[in-house]
Every structure is written in C-alpha cells, then in structure tokens.
Design a protein around this motif. Structure first.
Motif, short mmCIF file in Angstrom:
data_model
loop_
_atom_site.label_atom_id
_atom_site.label_comp_id
_atom_site.label_asym_id
_atom_site.label_seq_id
_atom_site.Cartn_x
_atom_site.Cartn_y
_atom_site.Cartn_z
N CYS A 116 5.26 3.48 -2.08
CA CYS A 116 4.91 4.43 -1.01
C CYS A 116 3.39 4.51 -0.89
CB CYS A 116 5.52 5.79 -1.34
SG CYS A 116 4.85 7.16 -0.40
N TYR A 117 2.87 4.13 0.26
CA TYR A 117 1.42 4.14 0.48
C TYR A 117 0.85 5.55 0.33
CZ TYR A 117 -3.05 3.34 2.83
OH TYR A 117 -4.40 3.26 3.13
N PHE A 118 1.53 6.55 0.87
CA PHE A 118 1.10 7.95 0.75
C PHE A 118 1.04 8.37 -0.72
CE2 PHE A 118 2.37 12.51 0.62
CZ PHE A 118 1.24 13.04 1.20
N GLN A 139 13.30 8.95 -7.47
CA GLN A 139 12.81 8.71 -6.13
C GLN A 139 12.73 9.98 -5.28
OE1 GLN A 139 15.04 5.83 -3.81
NE2 GLN A 139 13.12 4.85 -3.25
N GLU A 140 13.42 11.03 -5.69
CA GLU A 140 13.41 12.28 -4.91
C GLU A 140 12.07 12.99 -4.95
OE1 GLU A 140 16.53 14.79 -6.28
OE2 GLU A 140 18.10 13.48 -5.50
N ARG A 174 8.08 10.39 3.40
CA ARG A 174 6.88 9.74 2.88
C ARG A 174 6.67 8.33 3.40
NH1 ARG A 174 10.40 9.89 -1.48
NH2 ARG A 174 10.72 7.94 -2.60
N TYR A 175 7.74 7.60 3.68
CA TYR A 175 7.55 6.23 4.21
C TYR A 175 7.09 6.27 5.66
CZ TYR A 175 9.66 4.69 -0.13
OH TYR A 175 9.92 4.46 -1.45
N LEU A 195 -0.29 6.57 8.25
CA LEU A 195 -1.58 6.48 7.55
C LEU A 195 -2.14 5.05 7.59
CD1 LEU A 195 -0.94 8.72 4.44
CD2 LEU A 195 -2.41 9.24 6.39
N LYS A 196 -1.26 4.08 7.50
CA LYS A 196 -1.69 2.69 7.54
C LYS A 196 -2.17 2.29 8.93
CE LYS A 196 1.06 0.67 3.86
NZ LYS A 196 2.18 -0.27 3.58
#
Length: 140
Positions: free
Chosen positions: A33-35, A74-75, A131-132, A138-139
């Motif tokens: 996840c980038y975030f 993952q949560e 988040r994805y 964000l990217k």
C-alpha cells in the motif's frame, strides 16, 4: 484496541532483531500500500529516538509458526511491544507510535480529540478499507 493472540510468545520471538530491538515497538504495516509506505516513511523520519522497527505484513505473514490470519493483519496496522508482550491495532496502535514520536505530537492531539468524540475508529476503518484507492490518488 489491544489484541491477545494465542501465539503471542512466538510472535514476539520472531520479530526483527537489531540494536535494542527488545525496547523498540515493532510496526507491522501493508508494504503493498503506497499510502501505508508513505506513513511508515513519515514515522521513520520522525523516529529521532529510534523507538521503532518496521516490518511489512507480507514479510510478517510469511513467518512460520504464527497463527495470526493474514486477513487480520491486513485490516489494520499492528504495533508490538516485545518487552511488555502486548499487541495493539488500529487507532490504539497509532496512538502508541505518536506518543513516542515528538515531531508527531500535533497529530497525536488530533487523534485524541477524534477518539474523544468517537469518530476515530470509524474514520480509521474507512481509511484502512480505502487505502488502495487513496494510494492511487496520491500516486497521481
């Protein structure tokens, strides 16, 4: 919220080692996840006192002998205190990190206010589930 896992002693033994690793909080975050990666990079930079060790949930879930389901990892973010043998997740985990990171004190105050008015957990879970999508924005 603090989590009690049946295999917490194994969890505590298998986490990354290094100088003073027993005193450091171990942060388990989503490395895909980038975030989440941006957030962990912020915490690394704010960690002047070297209070944290970081491991991705992808690395962590590959450790044999651990029974924490990947879906639980993952949560939300998880923070492990090996010395006190405790595991926290979600906003409680973030509070533990911010408390040990002086440059992040204003964010801690905001989080405490959001917890006081009881919207921190729902907001956290919305961000965690999104988040994805947030990472894609964000990217650019």
């Amino acid at each position: 919220m603090e989590q009690e896992y049946q295999d917490s002693s194994v969890l505590l033994e298998k986490l990354p080692d290094g100088p003073m690793s027993g005193d450091r909080l171990v942060v388990i975050y989503d490395g895909a996840c980038y975030f989440c990666v941006l957030t962990s990079n912020f915490l690394r930079k704010a960690d002047f006192l070297k209070q944290f060790s970081f491991v991705t949930l992808q690395e962590f879930s590959g450790i044999k002998g651990l029974k924490i389901p990947y879906s639980i990892l993952q949560e939300s973010i998880h923070v492990v205190d090996r010395k006190k043998k405790r595991v926290w997740q979600s906003t409680e985990a973030i509070s533990k990190l911010l408390l040990r990171s002086p440059p992040a004190f204003p964010v801690l105050l905001l989080l405490l206010f959001l917890r006081l008015i009881q919207i921190a957990e729902p907001a956290y879970h919305w961000v965690a589930q999104s988040r994805y999508a947030i990472s894609s924005m964000l990217k650019g």
